[in-house]
Design a protein around this motif. Sequence first.
Motif, PDB file in Angstrom:
ATOM      1  N   CYS A 189       0.840  -1.203   0.000  1.00 40.21           N
ATOM      2  CA  CYS A 189       0.000   0.000   0.000  1.00 40.21           C
ATOM      3  C   CYS A 189       0.882   1.264   0.000  1.00 40.21           C
ATOM      4  O   CYS A 189       2.077   1.185   0.271  1.00 40.21           O
ATOM      5  CB  CYS A 189      -0.938  -0.014   1.212  1.00 40.21           C
ATOM      6  SG  CYS A 189      -0.120   0.371   2.767  1.00 40.21           S
ATOM      7  N   CYS A 192       2.990   1.817   3.087  1.00 37.80           N
ATOM      8  CA  CYS A 192       4.161   0.935   3.140  1.00 37.80           C
ATOM      9  C   CYS A 192       5.253   1.446   2.193  1.00 37.80           C
ATOM     10  O   CYS A 192       6.431   1.440   2.549  1.00 37.80           O
ATOM     11  CB  CYS A 192       3.791  -0.489   2.770  1.00 37.80           C
ATOM     12  SG  CYS A 192       2.976  -1.375   4.104  1.00 37.80           S
ATOM     13  N   CYS A 206       1.991  -2.824   9.125  1.00 37.97           N
ATOM     14  CA  CYS A 206       0.822  -2.413   8.352  1.00 37.97           C
ATOM     15  C   CYS A 206      -0.351  -3.367   8.602  1.00 37.97           C
ATOM     16  O   CYS A 206      -0.186  -4.586   8.607  1.00 37.97           O
ATOM     17  CB  CYS A 206       1.170  -2.382   6.866  1.00 37.97           C
ATOM     18  SG  CYS A 206      -0.165  -1.684   5.889  1.00 37.97           S
ATOM     19  N   ASN A 208      -3.110  -3.309   6.731  1.00 34.24           N
ATOM     20  CA  ASN A 208      -3.788  -3.570   5.461  1.00 34.24           C
ATOM     21  C   ASN A 208      -3.675  -5.080   5.175  1.00 34.24           C
ATOM     22  O   ASN A 208      -2.572  -5.636   5.189  1.00 34.24           O
ATOM     23  CB  ASN A 208      -3.068  -2.725   4.388  1.00 34.24           C
ATOM     24  CG  ASN A 208      -3.596  -2.951   3.000  1.00 34.24           C
ATOM     25  OD1 ASN A 208      -3.830  -4.085   2.599  1.00 34.24           O
ATOM     26  ND2 ASN A 208      -3.773  -1.866   2.271  1.00 34.24           N
ATOM     27  N   CYS A 211      -1.249  -6.143   2.502  1.00 33.06           N
ATOM     28  CA  CYS A 211       0.160  -6.015   2.920  1.00 33.06           C
ATOM     29  C   CYS A 211       0.530  -7.147   3.882  1.00 33.06           C
ATOM     30  O   CYS A 211       1.618  -7.721   3.799  1.00 33.06           O
ATOM     31  CB  CYS A 211       0.414  -4.675   3.591  1.00 33.06           C
ATOM     32  SG  CYS A 211       0.152  -3.268   2.500  1.00 33.06           S
TER      33      CYS A 211
HETATM   34 ZN   LIG Z   1       0.747  -1.488   3.802  1.00 31.82          ZN
END
Ligand SMILES: [Zn+2]
Length: 423
Positions: A189, A192, A206, A208, A211
Motif C-alpha cells: 500500500c 508501506c 501495516c 492492510n 500487505c
Molecule cells: Zn501497507
Amino acid sequence: MQRVINNIVNNDILPNDVWKWNYVENIIRQTMELYSFKEIRTSIIQSQELFESYLNYYSEEENSSKRLLFNLNGVSNLSLRPEGTITVLHSLMKNNINELQSRLFYIGPMFRKQNDNKLSQIHQFGAEIIGSDDLLTDSEIILLAIKVFKSLEIFNYQLEISSFGCSKCRINYVKELNKFIRSHQDEYCPECHYNIKLNPFQVFQCENSNCENISNLAPVISDYLCKDCSSHLKKLQKMLSNLGIAFVIAPYLPTAFNYYNRTIFRFVIEENGHKTILANGGRYDFLASSVLKKKVHAIGFSADFESIIRVMENRNIFMMPKNQFKVLISPMAPNLDVFVLQIAQEMHENNIHTIILSFTKDFDYMTTIADNYEAEVDIRISDELIREGKLLVKNNLKNHQEPVQIADIGNYIQTIKKSTIIQ
Ligand SMILES: [Zn+2]
Ligand SMILES: [Zn+2]
C-alpha cells in the motif's frame, strides 16, 4: 483531544482528563521505584545530529531520520526530542555518569513528524537498564513492563518476543528482506511504500490485509540468527516459561527504531479490531556502546501514554476520583473583596479547598455557577452580616443555613467537613 492546527497535531490534555494522566503517571512512578529505577528528565531541545547519527540504521535513504525529526525552524541543528533512549544515553555521556549499572526511567513528551508530514507531540514513559548483558536483565525489564500493566489493571495483552540478531547475522537477513520487499514493492500500500525506504521492518506494522498477506511470506529472522543469537533467544524463552509468563515468538520484527540487537519484545492488545501497541523494547548494546563510546550493554522499553489511556478508557478501568470537600465563597455586595480573600486565606490555613466567586448582581447566574461547582458549603458575605461580625454559612448537604461568627468560621467549617463522608 486531537486537533490539527497549522500542520501541528494538537494533543492538548484537557482539565477533565488530566486526572487520568496523573493517575497513570503515579502508578508508573510507584512501580519504577519498587524496581529501584531512578527518574531522569532529559532536555526536550536536543541536537539534530545526535538522532541523525543513530536513527538511520538500515534505511536506504540518506538522512532518513530527518523525516522523523521535528526541527526548530530557523534554529539550525536543533531538534525536539523524538524518543527517550538515545537522549538518556547521551545525557549519561554528557554528564559523565559512570555507574556500573544505571536503572533509569523517564516520563515526558516526544515530538515527531508523522508520515503525512504533520508534526505531533506524543507522551511516553520508558525504562532502561544500562550496564548488563545478563539475560536476567532481559527478563527483569519484561517483568517490569508486566507489573506496570498489572498495576494499571490492563490484562489480555499478548507479549511477543523475537531476536533482532547481531551485527554479524542481521546483515544477511536485512539483505534478503530488502530483496523480498523490492520484488513485491508494487503490491504494498502507499503507506508501506513511504515506510519501506525509511525502515523496511515497518511493513510488518501495516494492518492492510493485502500487505499482511505479502509480509507473511517474507523471510523470517529466526532462520538467519547466528548460533549465539539463537541460543540467547532460546534461553530467554526458557527463562520466561519458567517464570510462568505467557508469550509468543514473533516471526517478524515490527520495530519503530532499528537500534536493537538480540532480544526485542512488544506488548500488543486488540482494540476494536485493531492492534494497539502498549509498549515495545529490546536490547541495544551497540547503540549504547556508540553513544557512550565504550563497550556497554543495555536494554529498555518505552510506551505511549496515549495508547494506554485509550485502552483504559475503552475498558472502563478509570474510577472517577472522589470529590474534595470544598467551600464556595461569594460576596453578596460589591467592595467585599478583601473580606472574601481573608475568608479564603482562613480556609486555606485549615486545608479546606475553596472556590471564590466574583460579585455580580445577576443572582441566577451566581447560583448556576455555584451549583456547577457542587461545593459542600457556601459562605456568603453580605454588608449587613459583616457589620455584625458574621457570615452566612449554607451547608448544602443538609440544606441548612445560619449566620456564623467570623472568628469561629474555621472551626465551624472543619466540623461540617468531619461530619461528611467525603474527607
Ligand atoms: Zn501497507
Ligand atoms: Zn547473531
